[in-house]
Design a protein around this motif. Structure first.
Motif, PDB file in Angstrom:
ATOM      1  N   LYS A 155      15.380  36.103 -24.331  1.00 13.33           N
ATOM      2  CA  LYS A 155      14.374  35.459 -23.484  1.00 13.33           C
ATOM      3  C   LYS A 155      14.865  35.444 -22.034  1.00 13.33           C
ATOM      4  O   LYS A 155      15.930  34.904 -21.749  1.00 13.33           O
ATOM      5  CB  LYS A 155      14.130  34.028 -23.959  1.00 13.33           C
ATOM      6  CG  LYS A 155      13.056  33.289 -23.193  1.00 13.33           C
ATOM      7  CD  LYS A 155      12.820  31.915 -23.797  1.00 13.33           C
ATOM      8  CE  LYS A 155      11.623  31.214 -23.185  1.00 13.33           C
ATOM      9  NZ  LYS A 155      11.666  31.086 -21.740  1.00 13.33           N
ATOM     10  N   PHE A 156      14.083  36.077 -21.162  1.00  9.73           N
ATOM     11  CA  PHE A 156      14.367  36.066 -19.725  1.00  9.73           C
ATOM     12  C   PHE A 156      13.260  35.284 -19.019  1.00  9.73           C
ATOM     13  O   PHE A 156      12.208  35.007 -19.623  1.00  9.73           O
ATOM     14  CB  PHE A 156      14.403  37.502 -19.184  1.00  9.73           C
ATOM     15  CG  PHE A 156      15.593  38.299 -19.669  1.00  9.73           C
ATOM     16  CD1 PHE A 156      16.790  38.284 -18.967  1.00  9.73           C
ATOM     17  CD2 PHE A 156      15.509  39.053 -20.838  1.00  9.73           C
ATOM     18  CE1 PHE A 156      17.887  39.006 -19.420  1.00  9.73           C
ATOM     19  CE2 PHE A 156      16.609  39.782 -21.291  1.00  9.73           C
ATOM     20  CZ  PHE A 156      17.800  39.762 -20.581  1.00  9.73           C
ATOM     21  N   ALA A 157      13.469  34.977 -17.749  1.00  7.79           N
ATOM     22  CA  ALA A 157      12.459  34.206 -16.997  1.00  7.79           C
ATOM     23  C   ALA A 157      11.117  34.924 -16.996  1.00  7.79           C
ATOM     24  O   ALA A 157      10.057  34.293 -17.002  1.00  7.79           O
ATOM     25  CB  ALA A 157      12.945  33.996 -15.569  1.00  7.79           C
ATOM     26  N   ASP A 158      11.139  36.281 -17.008  1.00  7.41           N
ATOM     27  CA  ASP A 158       9.870  37.020 -16.915  1.00  7.41           C
ATOM     28  C   ASP A 158       9.360  37.527 -18.258  1.00  7.41           C
ATOM     29  O   ASP A 158       8.463  38.367 -18.310  1.00  7.41           O
ATOM     30  CB  ASP A 158      10.022  38.188 -15.929  1.00  7.41           C
ATOM     31  CG  ASP A 158      11.106  39.168 -16.360  1.00  7.41           C
ATOM     32  OD1 ASP A 158      11.829  38.873 -17.336  1.00  7.41           O
ATOM     33  OD2 ASP A 158      11.220  40.232 -15.737  1.00  7.41           O
ATOM     34  N   GLY A 159       9.908  37.066 -19.353  1.00  7.05           N
ATOM     35  CA  GLY A 159       9.378  37.477 -20.657  1.00  7.05           C
ATOM     36  C   GLY A 159      10.474  37.660 -21.704  1.00  7.05           C
ATOM     37  O   GLY A 159      11.651  37.452 -21.427  1.00  7.05           O
ATOM     38  N   VAL A 160      10.026  38.063 -22.891  1.00  4.02           N
ATOM     39  CA  VAL A 160      10.932  38.187 -24.028  1.00  4.02           C
ATOM     40  C   VAL A 160      11.030  39.649 -24.427  1.00  4.02           C
ATOM     41  O   VAL A 160      10.021  40.362 -24.463  1.00  4.02           O
ATOM     42  CB  VAL A 160      10.423  37.339 -25.222  1.00  4.02           C
ATOM     43  CG1 VAL A 160      11.282  37.555 -26.458  1.00  4.02           C
ATOM     44  CG2 VAL A 160      10.397  35.861 -24.846  1.00  4.02           C
ATOM     45  N   ARG A 161      12.261  40.101 -24.707  1.00  4.30           N
ATOM     46  CA  ARG A 161      12.476  41.469 -25.199  1.00  4.30           C
ATOM     47  C   ARG A 161      13.038  41.380 -26.608  1.00  4.30           C
ATOM     48  O   ARG A 161      13.923  40.574 -26.885  1.00  4.30           O
ATOM     49  CB  ARG A 161      13.450  42.222 -24.296  1.00  4.30           C
ATOM     50  CG  ARG A 161      12.914  42.489 -22.887  1.00  4.30           C
ATOM     51  CD  ARG A 161      14.001  43.008 -21.963  1.00  4.30           C
ATOM     52  NE  ARG A 161      14.558  44.275 -22.400  1.00  4.30           N
ATOM     53  CZ  ARG A 161      14.353  45.449 -21.807  1.00  4.30           C
ATOM     54  NH1 ARG A 161      13.562  45.524 -20.750  1.00  4.30           N
ATOM     55  NH2 ARG A 161      14.913  46.551 -22.259  1.00  4.30           N
ATOM     56  N   VAL A 162      12.496  42.234 -27.483  1.00  5.36           N
ATOM     57  CA  VAL A 162      12.917  42.221 -28.887  1.00  5.36           C
ATOM     58  C   VAL A 162      13.256  43.644 -29.307  1.00  5.36           C
ATOM     59  O   VAL A 162      12.446  44.552 -29.139  1.00  5.36           O
ATOM     60  CB  VAL A 162      11.783  41.700 -29.805  1.00  5.36           C
ATOM     61  CG1 VAL A 162      12.237  41.691 -31.264  1.00  5.36           C
ATOM     62  CG2 VAL A 162      11.331  40.304 -29.383  1.00  5.36           C
ATOM     63  N   ALA A 163      14.458  43.853 -29.828  1.00  3.89           N
ATOM     64  CA  ALA A 163      14.837  45.182 -30.306  1.00  3.89           C
ATOM     65  C   ALA A 163      15.203  45.125 -31.779  1.00  3.89           C
ATOM     66  O   ALA A 163      15.785  44.152 -32.262  1.00  3.89           O
ATOM     67  CB  ALA A 163      16.000  45.731 -29.484  1.00  3.89           C
ATOM     68  N   VAL A 164      14.831  46.202 -32.469  1.00  2.00           N
ATOM     69  CA  VAL A 164      14.988  46.270 -33.929  1.00  2.00           C
ATOM     70  C   VAL A 164      15.916  47.426 -34.273  1.00  2.00           C
ATOM     71  O   VAL A 164      15.696  48.562 -33.833  1.00  2.00           O
ATOM     72  CB  VAL A 164      13.620  46.506 -34.599  1.00  2.00           C
ATOM     73  CG1 VAL A 164      13.763  46.532 -36.118  1.00  2.00           C
ATOM     74  CG2 VAL A 164      12.609  45.461 -34.161  1.00  2.00           C
ATOM     75  N   THR A 165      16.933  47.161 -35.075  1.00  4.15           N
ATOM     76  CA  THR A 165      17.803  48.229 -35.559  1.00  4.15           C
ATOM     77  C   THR A 165      17.753  48.262 -37.089  1.00  4.15           C
ATOM     78  O   THR A 165      17.302  47.314 -37.728  1.00  4.15           O
ATOM     79  CB  THR A 165      19.258  48.034 -35.058  1.00  4.15           C
ATOM     80  OG1 THR A 165      20.035  49.182 -35.422  1.00  4.15           O
ATOM     81  CG2 THR A 165      19.911  46.802 -35.660  1.00  4.15           C
ATOM     82  N   GLY A 166      18.170  49.388 -37.665  1.00  2.64           N
ATOM     83  CA  GLY A 166      18.252  49.490 -39.120  1.00  2.64           C
ATOM     84  C   GLY A 166      16.948  49.857 -39.804  1.00  2.64           C
ATOM     85  O   GLY A 166      16.951  50.259 -40.967  1.00  2.64           O
ATOM     86  N   ALA A 167      15.828  49.722 -39.105  1.00  2.11           N
ATOM     87  CA  ALA A 167      14.529  49.862 -39.770  1.00  2.11           C
ATOM     88  C   ALA A 167      13.927  51.252 -39.626  1.00  2.11           C
ATOM     89  O   ALA A 167      13.095  51.658 -40.438  1.00  2.11           O
ATOM     90  CB  ALA A 167      13.549  48.823 -39.213  1.00  2.11           C
ATOM     91  N   ALA A 168      14.331  51.990 -38.601  1.00  3.61           N
ATOM     92  CA  ALA A 168      13.726  53.302 -38.336  1.00  3.61           C
ATOM     93  C   ALA A 168      14.828  54.303 -37.990  1.00  3.61           C
ATOM     94  O   ALA A 168      16.014  54.008 -38.136  1.00  3.61           O
ATOM     95  CB  ALA A 168      12.714  53.172 -37.196  1.00  3.61           C
TER      96      ALA A 168
END
Ligand SMILES: Cc1cc2nc3c(=O)[nH]c(=O)nc-3n(C[C@H](O)[C@H](O)[C@H](O)COP(=O)(O)OP(=O)(O)OC[C@H]3O[C@@H](n4cnc5c(N)ncnc54)[C@H](O)[C@@H]3O)c2cc1C
Length: 228
Positions: A155-168
């Motif tokens: 979570k940053f002041a300008d929004g949320v970043r989400v990264a996914v590993t292991g799934a693709a």
């Protein structure tokens, strides 16, 4: 090498290059030398205060032996589709610093075991912007501790970043979760998201549908951890 995927005629050990073994925590930015092992990332007190999600991730890679020998640079250059660090680098919007340029996380991971690195290019350090809060959750393969699915939420002041590993085939950002969590950074908001299984892996460990189910569940747990 153990799997005979690579059979080099010569090996150079970069883990004794002192300049690549430091961790620096400055205002708003953490710099980790590429030859720093996972155990040292996990145990660094200033880093744990700045980005606890990153030290928590390092503390749960493999086992003691793997954490004592494996390095952040080696993990990123190898780009195993189930490795943990790629999720942190992508979610935190990190920069991979090499002996010749700076590569933004979004340009670094190209595909399965494939990165933007040239064959003779050396990662020297990785820079991470310090988020307001972040956490990593993985559903681990019980044999290797690699991620069956791993989620880094930042979570940053300008929004949320989400990264996914292991799934693709390679680490990726999840736009649906980023939108939901940018509006409401809660476990409930993460759990309400549906992720398509269309591009996810099916293998002997889990089906694509199961991995799709795990993504919002683990994202919710990561948010709960990040929120304390
Ligand atoms: C049993 C086991 C369990 C594991 N569990 C996990 C896990 O739970 N989560 C996880 O994320 N990982 C896991 N790993 C991977 C581990 O964390 C290591 O990071 C990974 O194996 C790479 O090892 P290394 O850092 O020693 O790099 P190496 O094996 O030395 O190198 C890997 C590749 O990267 C290249 N390379 C190394 N350093 C650099 C550099 N600075 N610049 C450019 N290229 C470089 C090498 O030439 C080689 O091609 C596990 C590994 C094992 C064996």
């Amino acid at each position: 090498m153990r799997l005979r995927l690579a059979q080099p005629s010569a090996l150079i050990d970069v883990t004794r290059i002192a300049a690549m073994k430091t961790i620096r925590v400055d205002a708003g930015i953490v710099t980790i030398g590429a030859a720093v092992c996972h155990a040292d990332v996990a145990q660094h007190a200033d880093l744990a205060r700045a980005i606890p999600g990153l030290s928590g991730l390092a503390a749960h890679i493999g086992d003691r032996q793997v954490r004592a020998l494996g390095t952040i640079g080696g993990s990123l250059a190898n780009d195993d589709p189930a490795a943990c660090y790629p999720a942190a680098v992508l979610a935190l919007g990190g920069t991979v610093v090499t002996d010749r340029r700076r590569i933004a996380a979004g340009d670094f991971f190209v595909g399965m075991y494939e990165t933007a690195l040239a064959p003779d290019e050396l990662i020297t350090a990785i820079e991470f912007p310090v988020p307001e809060r972040s956490a990593y959750e993985k559903f681990r393969n019980p044999a290797s501790h690699f991620a069956l699915v791993g989620i880094y939420v930042a979570k940053f002041a300008d929004g949320v970043r989400v990264a996914v590993t292991g799934a693709a085939s390679s680490v990726f950002r999840c736009a649906e979760l980023e939108a939901a969590l940018s509006a409401d950074f809660s476990q409930t908001a993460a759990r309400a998201v549906t992720v398509s299984a269309a591009t996810l892996n099916t293998d002997m460990h889990a089906s694509a549908d199961y991995r799709a189910h795990l993504i919002p569940v683990l994202a919710g747990r990561a948010v709960a951890t990040a929120n304390g």
